[in-house]
Design an enzyme around this catalytic site. Structure first.
Site, PDB file in Angstrom:
ATOM      1  N   GLY A 692       5.913   3.078   9.079  1.00 39.34           N
ATOM      2  CA  GLY A 692       4.982   4.207   9.201  1.00 39.34           C
ATOM      3  C   GLY A 692       3.791   4.111   8.259  1.00 39.34           C
ATOM      4  N   GLU A 693       3.945   3.396   7.123  1.00 40.29           N
ATOM      5  CA  GLU A 693       2.853   3.429   6.144  1.00 40.29           C
ATOM      6  C   GLU A 693       1.764   2.441   6.509  1.00 40.29           C
ATOM      7  OE1 GLU A 693       5.024   2.814   2.342  1.00 40.29           O
ATOM      8  OE2 GLU A 693       6.621   3.419   3.722  1.00 40.29           O
ATOM      9  N   ALA A 694       0.495   2.909   6.304  1.00 33.99           N
ATOM     10  CA  ALA A 694      -0.656   2.102   6.715  1.00 33.99           C
ATOM     11  C   ALA A 694      -0.675   0.729   6.041  1.00 33.99           C
ATOM     12  CB  ALA A 694      -1.943   2.863   6.409  1.00 33.99           C
TER      13      ALA A 694
END
Length: 941
Positions: A692-694
């Site tokens: 989920g983290e960029a």
């Protein structure tokens, strides 16, 4: 002439002078010639009078081919008139010619003139069933069964298939229930003949009439007094005995067989490529094309050794060739039945058992066939290949049927495969057991009651042969790439025996639940008893309940080979194909212990990874389950079953040194050469879920872009282009397929968003447009997502491994009651699984012989068993339940004591002692007295 003349007279009498004048004329001239015993042809007019024909009356007169033809042609024409009064005497006459042994040779539409004549004769009889007349239908059945039973007239190949098909059609189409039943019984008798001859490799092997009453299991409602069964039995027995009567006076000698055998001059199996046997005309079998994946090629290639050498002397070769023909017949009939069992009527007919009768009778016939299969069928590559290729496909389609009778027959067929064919079908059983049995067993709260009862009875039956459970444990629970079938079975039974958890919604009525709990208890006891029986057998411990002692066995030397439980206890497996496959040495204690320990440790590592990926990898490296180089870790993440894909994505996105190297190795293991950009992304994202983290996504996609450009240097000006485009594609994928997004992006929006990304230039518009089309049409998703809803039940560590993820896919949880057979994608998907299984798991089939295996089985099942027996003993006053629980205790203590598993034994003994209530005599009930009795029994032993 005694047979033919009366028939011709009847035909002449009933012929209409306008419609049938030519036929009547033929019959008249023949009658005159027969009456005056004059030759049928003046000798000078017929040049080929010398060729012998198929008619032969056992006397000195030989009929030539031309004479035979002149006698049989009117009968063939009469059958074609579709006029009952003419058809009846003609078919009756043909039946008598066959029954009295006057017709001989082989019926084959592709053979010489004699074989073609006989084939035409049989075909003309088959066509008469369309008349829809009860009496004619019975006559046709009688004639066809006589033909298949006959020894002088030989029916093979297409001709045999046509006969089977005709009986099948009469069963489906007849308005008369007696005729239907006769047709079904005739089919069974034909199967028995074809397969018995194949096993004996001889056309003259004696064959008993079937017992009709046994086949009529769901007794036809109309047959309350059994008169129909009697009629059908008489019909079958008489035909079989008539043919037998022809045989016994003068058994056909080898010479007559050899001398009169035009059949072998035709192209027989020897010169045919076995692949041609699988004729390509079967529209309904297009599915089989998918099914013929590499693993199943054996079915097509056939065993080269089975095909006789063309160079051998004709005479010695005769038997071999008959053998081949007989095998080919059995193969063709088996395949035809599998196909008929797969035919699915239109959707609206699904709920109508009448319209499903065709499928049902085909499954019933397959069930009878497998339950009586002999050694050749169970071991020859060609038949095992046919099972894998056709029968497994049929099971796949039918086990999802919501028609109970279809599900029940699928289960019965499967139980035969497990008990009699398991050595040759290791991978198939590994896939079907979870799919057919465990799927239903593990559904505790909302099962289909009837299906679940069928499965519970199935498991109970499985325990009767004590070798089966032990074999299942060794071949699946000890194999890293298989589901833990034994363990899941025990846990599923425990949950069922405990009943629906309080506060859970259930579809079961209270009496249904009680029945089910009791049945599950019976199965648990049966499993322990089965383990005990197997142990007693291996260790030669006399069974305290049986009267015969084992003295005889004591003195006999150790058995050398391991009999595989093939249904018949007396057949050991010497000389069969099993030896190459079953390695009994390998099943010795050491390797079982190692394999089981390896699997348990690997499971522990995987379940740790699914909580804390880094810890899991460290654990697996320490335990030597995974190498410590980034490449080896990457390969593990890519190939191991049971890893949580979201966590794989998280781990690959980490910034730490090792994770980063693993991610690079993971991406570098892909070869994107020549792949379209979206296909490359698809392939890449199948194995994990993007985190989920960029920053994590960024690292992964940057590496992906670099790899894609390295594999396809001409695709873009720089890797940056690939990187930006990859982001665009992922955004488009979310936009197009996420239901939360209301205003969808258009192709023009997508093209605008990607302006100037190729180093300031635009990518070609048609390239972006076709990319847009493909993504919108076909979502990019991980492999897991196209499996239907995963079972939401507790995921214990055993559940995580193996095939469990796919096996809940047979019924997509739309509406439970929709009558739905499995969809095509699903079947393709299952086939991929088979491919995968075949690649990964060992194909060696172990036959268990070493008692040590029981220790591991006890480790798996002692806790569930203890729970299942203690609770009802404490809470219930039902005599049957209590008797079962105490029996369970007795078997558990026997096995644990003999295997010197002291701790486990004490757990059962202490628990049992508590139920004697001797510590508070005032509360003693009947059940406590029973418990005391069992305790004393246990101590005496």
């Amino acid at each position: 002439s005694q047979v033919v003349a009366p028939a011709f007279e009847k035909i002449i009498k009933n012929a209409s002078w306008r419609k049938h004048s030519k036929l009547a004329h033929q019959c008249k001239s023949l009658l005159e010639k027969l009456a005056t015993k004059s030759p049928l042809f003046p000798s000078d007019s017929e040049p080929d009078n010398s060729i012998p024909g198929p008619l032969h009356d056992g006397g000195p007169v030989e009929y030539s081919l031309a004479e035979s033809e002149s006698i049989l042609t009117p009968l063939i024409n009469a059958c074609g008139t579709a006029y009952n009064k003419i058809v009846d005497p003609a078919v009756d006459c043909i039946q008598k010619l066959i029954a009295y042994g006057y017709l001989r040779g082989e019926a084959d539409p592709t053979g010489g003139p004699e074989a073609q004549l006989l084939s035409k004769l049989i075909e003309s009889v088959c066509k008469c069933h369309d008349l829809g007349d009860d009496a004619v239908e019975l006559l046709v059945l009688k004639t066809l069964l006589s033909a298949v039973t006959s020894i002088s007239l030989r029916i093979h190949g297409d001709c045999l298939l046509q006969i089977v098909r005709t009986c099948y059609d009469i069963y489906l189409g007849s308005k008369n229930v007696v005729n239907q039943t006769t047709a079904k019984a005739s089919l069974v008798q034909m199967l028995v003949i074809v397969f018995r001859r194949m096993e004996a490799d001889s056309s003259t092997v004696p064959i008993q009439p079937i017992v009709v009453a046994e086949l009529m299991e769901p007794v036809e409602k109309s047959d309350a007094d059994g008169s129909m069964t009697q009629f059908v039995q008489g019909f079958i027995t008489k035909i079989m005995q008539d043919i037998d009567g022809v045989l016994n006076p003068v058994a056909p000698s080898k010479v007559s067989l050899g001398g009169h055998d035009g059949a072998f001059e035709t192209t027989t199996v020897e010169t045919t490529n076995p692949t041609d046997l699988l004729d390509s005309t079967d529209k309904d079998m297009l599915d089989a094309k998918y099914w013929e994946i590499s693993m199943y090629k054996t079915a097509l290639e056939g065993r080269k050794g089975e095909l006789a050498d063309g160079d051998v002397e004709r005479d010695d070769d005769l038997e071999v060739q008959i053998g081949n023909k007989l095998r080919r017949d059995a193969f063709l009939v088996f395949r035809a039945l599998c196909k008929l069992s797969m035919k699915t009527p239109p959707k609206e007919a699904m709920a109508d058992p009448q319209l499903m009768r065709g499928k049902i009778v085909a499954l019933e016939l397959l069930k009878i066939l497998l339950e009586n299969a002999g050694a050749v069928f169970r071991t020859s590559e060609r038949f095992l290949g046919a099972i894998k290729q056709y029968l497994c496909l049929s099971l796949l389609k039918n086990s999802a049927s919501s028609l109970i009778i279809v599900f029940q027959l699928s289960c019965s067929i499967f139980i035969s495969l497990v008990s009699r064919f398991r050595a040759g079908l290791k991978a198939e059983i590994g896939v079907f057991f979870p799919m057919i049995v465990l799927r239903v067993l593990e559904n505790v709260a909302q099962p289909n009651f009837q299906q679940k009862m069928i499965v519970l009875r199935f498991l109970d039956k499985l325990c009767v042969d004590s070798q089966i459970l032990v074999d299942i444990f060794i071949n699946y629970d000890c194999d890293v790439n298989s589901s833990n079938i034994f363990e899941r079975m025990v846990n599923g039974l425990l949950k069922t025996a405990q009943g629906v958890p309080p506060s859970t919604a259930t579809t079961l009525l209270p009496p249904q639940e009680a029945t089910m709990k009791l049945e599950a208890m019976k199965c648990l006891v049966a499993i322990l008893k089965s383990m005990g029986d197997w142990m007693n057998k291996q260790l030669r411990i006399p069974d305290p309940h049986s009267t015969k002692r084992f003295e005889a066995v004591e003195n006999s030397p150790e058995p050398v080979n391991v009999p595989l439980a093939n249904g018949n206890g007396d057949e050991t497996v010497e000389g069969s194909d099993f030896h190459s496959e079953t390695s009994s040495e390998a099943s010795d204690a050491l390797s079982i212990e190692q394999r089981r320990a390896y699997k348990l440790e690997l499971q522990e590592g995987i379940s740790l990874f699914n909580r804390k990926p880094k810890k899991g990898i460290e654990f697996l490296i320490r335990a030597n389950k995974v190498g410590d180089s980034p490449e080896e870790i990457a390969a593990f993440l890519k190939n191991a079953s049971g890893l949580n894909k979201t966590l794989i994505g998280d781990y690959l996105g980490e910034r730490e040194d090792l994770s980063l190297k693993v991610m690079h190795a993971y991406v570098d293991s892909f070869d994107f050469q020549g792949m379209e950009f979206d296909d490359a992304i698809r392939a890449f994202l199948q194995g994990f879920r993007l985190p989920g983290e960029a920053q994590k996504i960024d690292r992964i996609m940057e590496k992906f872009a670099e790899r894609y450009c390295k594999c396809n240097p001409k695709a873009f000006i720089s890797a940056d282009t690939a990187y930006v485009l990859a982001y665009s594609v992922i955004l488009l994928n979310t936009d197009a397929h996420n239901p939360m997004v209301k205003n969808k992006m258009s192709a023009d929006d997508f093209i605008r968003n990607n302006c100037g990304i190729d180093d300031g230039k635009d990518l070609p518009e048609e390239y972006l447009r076709s990319l847009f089309e493909r993504i919108s049409r076909n979502e990019i998703k991980m492999k897991e997502d196209d499996l239907s809803v995963q079972q939401k039940q507790s995921v214990n560590s055993s559940r995580i491994l193996g095939l469990d993820s796919i096996l809940n896919i047979v019924i997509r949880k739309r509406d439970e009651d929709q009558h739905m057979e499995t969809s095509d994608n699903l079947i393709k998907h299952m086939q991929e699984q088979f491919k995968e299984k075949a690649r990964k798991s060992e194909s060696v089939y172990y036959a268990a012989t070493d008692v040590v295996v029981l220790r591991f089985m006890v480790e798996v099942c002692w806790a569930p068993m203890l729970a299942a027996f203690s609770v009802p003993l404490d809470q219930s006053d039902d005599e049957i339940v209590i008797a079962l629980c105490l029996e369970g205790f007795r078997y558990a203590i026997h096995v644990t004591a003999v295997m010197s598993m002291k701790t486990h034994r004490d757990a059962f003994v202490t628990s049992l002692a508590k139920f004697t209530s001797l510590h508070s005599p005032a509360d003693i009930k009947q059940k406590n007295i029973d418990a005391i009795r069992v305790s004393i029994l246990v101590h005496l032993h």
